[in-house]
Motif scaffolding. Structure first.
Motif, PDB file in Angstrom:
ATOM      1  N   VAL A  19      61.863 -41.497  71.388  1.00  0.00           N
ATOM      2  CA  VAL A  19      62.253 -42.544  72.342  1.00  0.00           C
ATOM      3  C   VAL A  19      63.769 -42.681  72.304  1.00  0.00           C
ATOM      4  O   VAL A  19      64.357 -42.947  71.251  1.00  0.00           O
ATOM      5  CB  VAL A  19      61.605 -43.901  72.003  1.00  0.00           C
ATOM      6  CG1 VAL A  19      62.157 -44.999  72.936  1.00  0.00           C
ATOM      7  CG2 VAL A  19      60.094 -43.822  72.120  1.00  0.00           C
ATOM      8  N   VAL A  20      64.396 -42.466  73.454  1.00  0.00           N
ATOM      9  CA  VAL A  20      65.838 -42.612  73.592  1.00  0.00           C
ATOM     10  C   VAL A  20      66.116 -43.942  74.268  1.00  0.00           C
ATOM     11  O   VAL A  20      65.636 -44.192  75.380  1.00  0.00           O
ATOM     12  CB  VAL A  20      66.451 -41.458  74.413  1.00  0.00           C
ATOM     13  CG1 VAL A  20      67.958 -41.674  74.603  1.00  0.00           C
ATOM     14  CG2 VAL A  20      66.174 -40.119  73.740  1.00  0.00           C
ATOM     15  N   VAL A  21      66.886 -44.784  73.604  1.00  0.00           N
ATOM     16  CA  VAL A  21      67.245 -46.088  74.151  1.00  0.00           C
ATOM     17  C   VAL A  21      68.728 -46.082  74.515  1.00  0.00           C
ATOM     18  O   VAL A  21      69.578 -45.759  73.682  1.00  0.00           O
ATOM     19  CB  VAL A  21      66.962 -47.222  73.137  1.00  0.00           C
ATOM     20  CG1 VAL A  21      67.542 -48.548  73.638  1.00  0.00           C
ATOM     21  CG2 VAL A  21      65.461 -47.363  72.908  1.00  0.00           C
ATOM     22  N   VAL A  22      69.019 -46.400  75.771  1.00  0.00           N
ATOM     23  CA  VAL A  22      70.405 -46.562  76.222  1.00  0.00           C
ATOM     24  C   VAL A  22      70.769 -48.027  76.014  1.00  0.00           C
ATOM     25  O   VAL A  22      70.100 -48.919  76.540  1.00  0.00           O
ATOM     26  CB  VAL A  22      70.569 -46.161  77.691  1.00  0.00           C
ATOM     27  CG1 VAL A  22      72.043 -46.216  78.093  1.00  0.00           C
ATOM     28  CG2 VAL A  22      69.999 -44.766  77.929  1.00  0.00           C
ATOM     29  N   ASP A  23      71.815 -48.257  75.251  1.00  0.00           N
ATOM     30  CA  ASP A  23      72.128 -49.617  74.817  1.00  0.00           C
ATOM     31  C   ASP A  23      73.542 -50.013  75.225  1.00  0.00           C
ATOM     32  O   ASP A  23      74.468 -49.195  75.204  1.00  0.00           O
ATOM     33  CB  ASP A  23      71.981 -49.712  73.294  1.00  0.00           C
ATOM     34  CG  ASP A  23      72.217 -51.123  72.783  1.00  0.00           C
ATOM     35  OD1 ASP A  23      71.557 -52.054  73.280  1.00  0.00           O
ATOM     36  OD2 ASP A  23      73.070 -51.299  71.891  1.00  0.00           O
ATOM     37  N   ALA A  24      73.684 -51.276  75.596  1.00  0.00           N
ATOM     38  CA  ALA A  24      74.995 -51.884  75.848  1.00  0.00           C
ATOM     39  C   ALA A  24      74.852 -53.378  75.642  1.00  0.00           C
ATOM     40  O   ALA A  24      73.765 -53.945  75.857  1.00  0.00           O
ATOM     41  CB  ALA A  24      75.484 -51.586  77.264  1.00  0.00           C
ATOM     42  N   ALA A  25      75.905 -54.006  75.215  1.00  0.00           N
ATOM     43  CA  ALA A  25      75.877 -55.447  74.966  1.00  0.00           C
ATOM     44  C   ALA A  25      75.548 -56.214  76.244  1.00  0.00           C
ATOM     45  O   ALA A  25      75.864 -55.775  77.354  1.00  0.00           O
ATOM     46  CB  ALA A  25      77.224 -55.904  74.408  1.00  0.00           C
ATOM     47  N   ASP A  26      74.909 -57.362  76.069  1.00  0.00           N
ATOM     48  CA  ASP A  26      74.510 -58.160  77.223  1.00  0.00           C
ATOM     49  C   ASP A  26      75.697 -58.523  78.104  1.00  0.00           C
ATOM     50  O   ASP A  26      75.607 -58.471  79.337  1.00  0.00           O
ATOM     51  CB  ASP A  26      73.795 -59.436  76.760  1.00  0.00           C
ATOM     52  CG  ASP A  26      72.415 -59.162  76.180  1.00  0.00           C
ATOM     53  OD1 ASP A  26      71.953 -58.002  76.260  1.00  0.00           O
ATOM     54  OD2 ASP A  26      71.796 -60.114  75.656  1.00  0.00           O
TER      55      ASP A  26
END
Length: 205
Positions: free
Chosen positions: A130-137
């Protein structure tokens, strides 16, 4: 290799999916499939109309997506009813596409399932990775205001309607942080793709 790709709204997931496709992955787009399964004349659309009423249709008989969105994003119970109709149909289409890829001799390729609500549907365990693309809210809010013309209130409401960053990261085997430029993002995606394929060289499509 079956890979789930997910990320919150305005995280840059679609950009990551495009890079993965350039690198040679087979990308299956959940949003596109979600539109297909409730297209005019489908059993999926008939079930939505049965549950929500004929007001969700345009004069031409298509699903009025804007109207449905205004309903479900203000009513969690309504959103869950809609998801209970659409999500199983989408996953059926996933299975059909994978079967077609296998029949075409593509079993050695990485098949990426681009699923915005992967965490919410509880299906992360069905994938090899599972690849999660993350960035701060706050970064995502700024993108929605700048790129989509949304108000900050609308952007915050959309984030609140999805899983939290912590919930998504908890199911991740690979995390792509997207808070910088395109070059840095691509470099990280190439690195992750190398991990998935066991080849640290940049692949050619």
């Amino acid at each position: 290799m079956r890979v789930g790709l997910t990320g919150g709204v305005a995280s840059g997931k679609s950009t990551v999916a495009a890079i993965l496709a350039e690198l040679g992955a087979v990308v299956v787009d959940a949003d596109q499939l979600a539109r297909e399964v409730v297209a005019r004349g489908t059993p999926g659309l008939a079930r939505v109309v049965e549950d929500f009423g004929p007001a969700v249709l345009t004069p031409e008989g298509d699903l009025d997506r804007a109207h449905v969105g205004s309903i479900v994003f203000n009513d969690e119970a309504a959103r869950r009813r809609l998801e209970a109709i659409v999500h199983p149909l989408v996953f059926e289409r996933y299975a059909e596409i994978e079967a077609a890829a296998e029949a075409d001799g593509e079993t050695d390729r990485v098949v990426v399932h681009d699923i915005p609500l992967l965490t919410e549907t509880g299906r992360a365990g069905e994938f090899d990775a599972v690849v999660v693309v993350d960035a701060a809210d706050d970064v995502r809010v700024e993108r929605m205001v700048r790129d989509r013309g949304w108000t900050r209130e609308d952007a915050a409401a959309r984030i609140a309607a999805q899983a939290t960053r912590e919930e998504r990261l908890a199911v991740a085997t690979h995390v792509v942080v997207n808070e910088g430029g395109r070059e840095a993002l691509r470099a990280r995606v190439v690195e992750v793709f190398g991990d998935l394929t066991g080849d640290q060289r940049e692949p050619t499509p």
